[in-house]
Design a protein around this motif. Structure first.
Motif, PDB file in Angstrom:
ATOM      1  N   SER A  94      28.726  43.555  28.972  1.00 47.45           N
ATOM      2  CA  SER A  94      29.725  43.782  30.011  1.00 47.45           C
ATOM      3  C   SER A  94      30.799  42.719  29.857  1.00 47.45           C
ATOM      4  N   HIS A  95      32.059  43.140  29.703  1.00 48.03           N
ATOM      5  CA  HIS A  95      33.150  42.188  29.538  1.00 48.03           C
ATOM      6  C   HIS A  95      34.106  42.305  30.720  1.00 48.03           C
ATOM      7  N   ILE A  96      34.332  41.181  31.386  1.00 52.82           N
ATOM      8  CA  ILE A  96      35.243  41.136  32.524  1.00 52.82           C
ATOM      9  C   ILE A  96      36.512  40.437  32.087  1.00 52.82           C
ATOM     10  N   CYS A  97      37.632  41.133  32.225  1.00 55.39           N
ATOM     11  CA  CYS A  97      38.909  40.592  31.765  1.00 55.39           C
ATOM     12  C   CYS A  97      39.588  39.796  32.873  1.00 55.39           C
ATOM     13  N   VAL A  98      40.070  38.595  32.527  1.00 52.02           N
ATOM     14  CA  VAL A  98      40.794  37.741  33.476  1.00 52.02           C
ATOM     15  C   VAL A  98      42.129  37.327  32.856  1.00 52.02           C
ATOM     16  N   SER A  99      42.847  38.298  32.343  1.00 55.23           N
ATOM     17  CA  SER A  99      44.118  38.009  31.691  1.00 55.23           C
ATOM     18  C   SER A  99      45.176  37.608  32.712  1.00 55.23           C
ATOM     19  N   VAL A 100      45.926  36.550  32.403  1.00 54.86           N
ATOM     20  CA  VAL A 100      47.025  36.108  33.268  1.00 54.86           C
ATOM     21  C   VAL A 100      48.325  36.179  32.486  1.00 54.86           C
ATOM     22  N   ASP A 101      49.432  36.366  33.198  1.00 58.54           N
ATOM     23  CA  ASP A 101      50.733  36.493  32.543  1.00 58.54           C
ATOM     24  C   ASP A 101      51.168  35.189  31.889  1.00 58.54           C
ATOM     25  N   HIS A 102      50.918  34.080  32.580  1.00 61.63           N
ATOM     26  CA  HIS A 102      51.293  32.783  32.025  1.00 61.63           C
ATOM     27  C   HIS A 102      50.522  31.696  32.760  1.00 61.63           C
ATOM     28  N   GLU A 103      50.456  30.544  32.144  1.00 59.00           N
ATOM     29  CA  GLU A 103      49.815  29.399  32.779  1.00 59.00           C
ATOM     30  C   GLU A 103      50.781  28.746  33.764  1.00 59.00           C
ATOM     31  N   ALA A 104      50.243  28.133  34.788  1.00 60.33           N
ATOM     32  CA  ALA A 104      51.088  27.420  35.751  1.00 60.33           C
ATOM     33  C   ALA A 104      51.680  26.157  35.143  1.00 60.33           C
ATOM     34  N   CYS A 105      51.063  25.660  34.098  1.00 64.68           N
ATOM     35  CA  CYS A 105      51.581  24.479  33.384  1.00 64.68           C
ATOM     36  C   CYS A 105      53.024  24.722  32.966  1.00 64.68           C
ATOM     37  N   PRO A 106      53.949  23.804  33.254  1.00 60.34           N
ATOM     38  CA  PRO A 106      55.359  23.989  32.874  1.00 60.34           C
ATOM     39  C   PRO A 106      55.552  24.246  31.383  1.00 60.34           C
ATOM     40  N   LEU A 107      54.599  23.788  30.565  1.00 58.30           N
ATOM     41  CA  LEU A 107      54.682  24.021  29.130  1.00 58.30           C
ATOM     42  C   LEU A 107      53.970  25.305  28.722  1.00 58.30           C
ATOM     43  N   ASN A 108      53.323  25.958  29.700  1.00 55.70           N
ATOM     44  CA  ASN A 108      52.537  27.171  29.441  1.00 55.70           C
ATOM     45  C   ASN A 108      51.454  26.895  28.392  1.00 55.70           C
ATOM     46  N   LEU A 109      50.894  25.684  28.463  1.00 59.09           N
ATOM     47  CA  LEU A 109      49.880  25.289  27.481  1.00 59.09           C
ATOM     48  C   LEU A 109      48.545  24.944  28.142  1.00 59.09           C
ATOM     49  N   ALA A 110      48.565  24.025  29.098  1.00 59.99           N
ATOM     50  CA  ALA A 110      47.312  23.573  29.714  1.00 59.99           C
ATOM     51  C   ALA A 110      46.679  24.702  30.520  1.00 59.99           C
ATOM     52  N   PRO A 111      45.365  24.933  30.345  1.00 60.98           N
ATOM     53  CA  PRO A 111      44.688  25.966  31.141  1.00 60.98           C
ATOM     54  C   PRO A 111      44.792  25.641  32.630  1.00 60.98           C
ATOM     55  N   THR A 112      45.529  26.440  33.344  1.00 58.09           N
ATOM     56  CA  THR A 112      45.733  26.235  34.780  1.00 58.09           C
ATOM     57  C   THR A 112      45.520  27.562  35.522  1.00 58.09           C
ATOM     58  N   SER A 113      46.450  28.475  35.376  1.00 60.01           N
ATOM     59  CA  SER A 113      46.291  29.783  36.008  1.00 60.01           C
ATOM     60  C   SER A 113      45.045  30.494  35.491  1.00 60.01           C
ATOM     61  N   SER A 114      44.768  30.366  34.197  1.00 55.45           N
ATOM     62  CA  SER A 114      43.625  31.074  33.615  1.00 55.45           C
ATOM     63  C   SER A 114      42.302  30.517  34.125  1.00 55.45           C
ATOM     64  N   THR A 115      42.202  29.198  34.251  1.00 60.04           N
ATOM     65  CA  THR A 115      40.952  28.624  34.743  1.00 60.04           C
ATOM     66  C   THR A 115      40.781  28.903  36.232  1.00 60.04           C
ATOM     67  N   THR A 116      41.879  28.882  36.978  1.00 60.36           N
ATOM     68  CA  THR A 116      41.799  29.212  38.408  1.00 60.36           C
ATOM     69  C   THR A 116      41.338  30.648  38.599  1.00 60.36           C
ATOM     70  N   ALA A 117      41.889  31.567  37.801  1.00 59.76           N
ATOM     71  CA  ALA A 117      41.502  32.976  37.901  1.00 59.76           C
ATOM     72  C   ALA A 117      40.033  33.166  37.537  1.00 59.76           C
ATOM     73  N   THR A 118      39.579  32.456  36.510  1.00 64.39           N
ATOM     74  CA  THR A 118      38.179  32.568  36.091  1.00 64.39           C
ATOM     75  C   THR A 118      37.248  32.015  37.154  1.00 64.39           C
ATOM     76  N   LEU A 119      37.645  30.902  37.749  1.00 58.49           N
ATOM     77  CA  LEU A 119      36.850  30.311  38.822  1.00 58.49           C
ATOM     78  C   LEU A 119      36.727  31.281  39.991  1.00 58.49           C
ATOM     79  N   ALA A 120      37.842  31.913  40.352  1.00 54.62           N
ATOM     80  CA  ALA A 120      37.829  32.884  41.446  1.00 54.62           C
ATOM     81  C   ALA A 120      36.964  34.088  41.093  1.00 54.62           C
ATOM     82  N   LEU A 121      36.997  34.495  39.823  1.00 50.26           N
ATOM     83  CA  LEU A 121      36.157  35.612  39.379  1.00 50.26           C
ATOM     84  C   LEU A 121      34.678  35.266  39.533  1.00 50.26           C
ATOM     85  N   GLY A 122      34.322  34.027  39.211  1.00 54.08           N
ATOM     86  CA  GLY A 122      32.940  33.578  39.414  1.00 54.08           C
ATOM     87  C   GLY A 122      32.538  33.634  40.869  1.00 54.08           C
ATOM     88  N   ASP A 123      33.457  33.238  41.753  1.00 56.90           N
ATOM     89  CA  ASP A 123      33.180  33.330  43.186  1.00 56.90           C
ATOM     90  C   ASP A 123      33.009  34.779  43.619  1.00 56.90           C
TER      91      ASP A 123
END
Length: 316
Positions: A135-164
């Motif tokens: 079973s694969h759950i997709c947590v794709s985000v449009d972009h990271e909140a990081c101003p450089l769009n590099l550091a995992p920010t939006s993606s880790t937040t979304a994954t954390l929320a998915l776990g909840d």
């Protein structure tokens, strides 16, 4: 000058939008994942590398505290003995936003050989992790909140929320209750409120008890000395009512010149709220809130006064 507050606001907005964005990505894979975990005869092994590892650790902790036995396994330690923690009947949650993390993918053959169901969480439906997951759950985000769009920010937040979200779904289907939660958190304030009883915290000595014929002028002193904001009115061992400092203030305003000659039985609150000593203080707090009172009397089966629990006693 850089407006740091606006940067902070944008980050929070981006991450909030990322969470909202994964709602539309939930499909039957989410349902399947919940069923796999629900029917798991062993534990849930949650694993990930780097930032995903931190998220995996938190998801494992949330699952464990809400009725789903789980533990975090660092893939880097797995090949140095930690795979010994994995048992038949376990379910594995593997987290990698790219779905292509080498250290994580190296574990796939082992889990597949053990015939352990794999739940993959990534932002790439075409990744190797997705293709090798039951079973694969997709947590794709449009972009990271990081101003450089590099550091995992939006993606880790979304994954954390998915776990909840997984944990919340399992709480419901397991019929997990507040008392169950308290058993896993006996040291926390919630656990103490849910496990502690009236008998554990009630005041039982030097109770402020006065007779129904006492005049209000004298009752004021007993209410003050009792330090509970009330007195219990008793005729022998029979509870007649209570009088609070609020009752006394209202009596001062209403009967004025007759105040000092008036007996407490004329203004007392009859039928005060009583509980048994085994009632949990969490329920007592709810009762106090519903009836807008700050104390209850603790009695036995014969309605004999045993003690008093006030709102301060409940703050354990």
């Amino acid at each position: 000058m850089i407006d740091v507050r606006s940067i902070g606001e944008k980050c929070l907005r981006d991450e909030a939008e990322a969470i909202l964005g994964i709602i539309g990505q939930l499909d039957e894979n989410f349902d399947n994942a919940v069923n796999l975990i629900l029917n798991c005869s062993g534990k849930v092994v949650v694993t990930g590398v780097g930032k995903s590892g931190h998220i995996a650790n938190k998801i494992a902790a949330t699952l464990s505290s809400t009725g789903t036995p789980a533990f975090f396994m660092n893939p880097l330690d797995a090949f140095h003995g930690d795979l010994g923690m994995v048992s038949d009947g376990d379910v594995v949650i593997m987290i990698s936003y790219s779905g292509q993390t080498d250290e994580l993918l190296r574990l796939l053959p082992y889990f597949q050989h053990r015939k352990l169901p794999i739940i993959g969480i990534s932002g790439n439906r075409d990744s190797l992790l997705a293709k090798n997951s039951v079973s694969h759950i997709c947590v794709s985000v449009d972009h990271e909140a990081c101003p450089l769009n590099l550091a995992p920010t939006s993606s880790t937040t979304a994954t954390l929320a998915l776990g909840d979200a997984l944990a919340c779904a399992l709480i419901e289907v397991r019929h997990f209750k507040a008392n169950d939660f308290a058993e896993f958190h006996p040291g926390g304030s919630l656990g103490r409120r849910l496990l502690t009883t009236a008998g554990d915290v009630m005041r039982r000595d030097n109770l402020p008890v006065i007779p129904p014929t006492m005049h209000l002028g004298e009752a004021i002193l007993h209410v003050s000395d009792g330090k509970l904001g009330l007195c219990v009115i008793m005729d022998g061992e029979r509870i007649c009512g209570i009088i609070t400092d609020g009752d006394i203030r209202r009596a001062m305003q209403s009967i004025r010149e007759r105040f000092f000659e008036t007996e407490v039985q004329e203004v007392m609150t009859k039928n005060p709220k009583c509980v048994f000593s085994n009632m949990k203080i969490a329920l007592i707090q709810k009762m106090m809130h519903n009836f807008k009172i700050h104390a209850v009397l603790v009695v036995d089966g014969q309605q004999k006064l045993l003690g008093i629990v006030d709102s301060f006693s409940c703050e354990v």
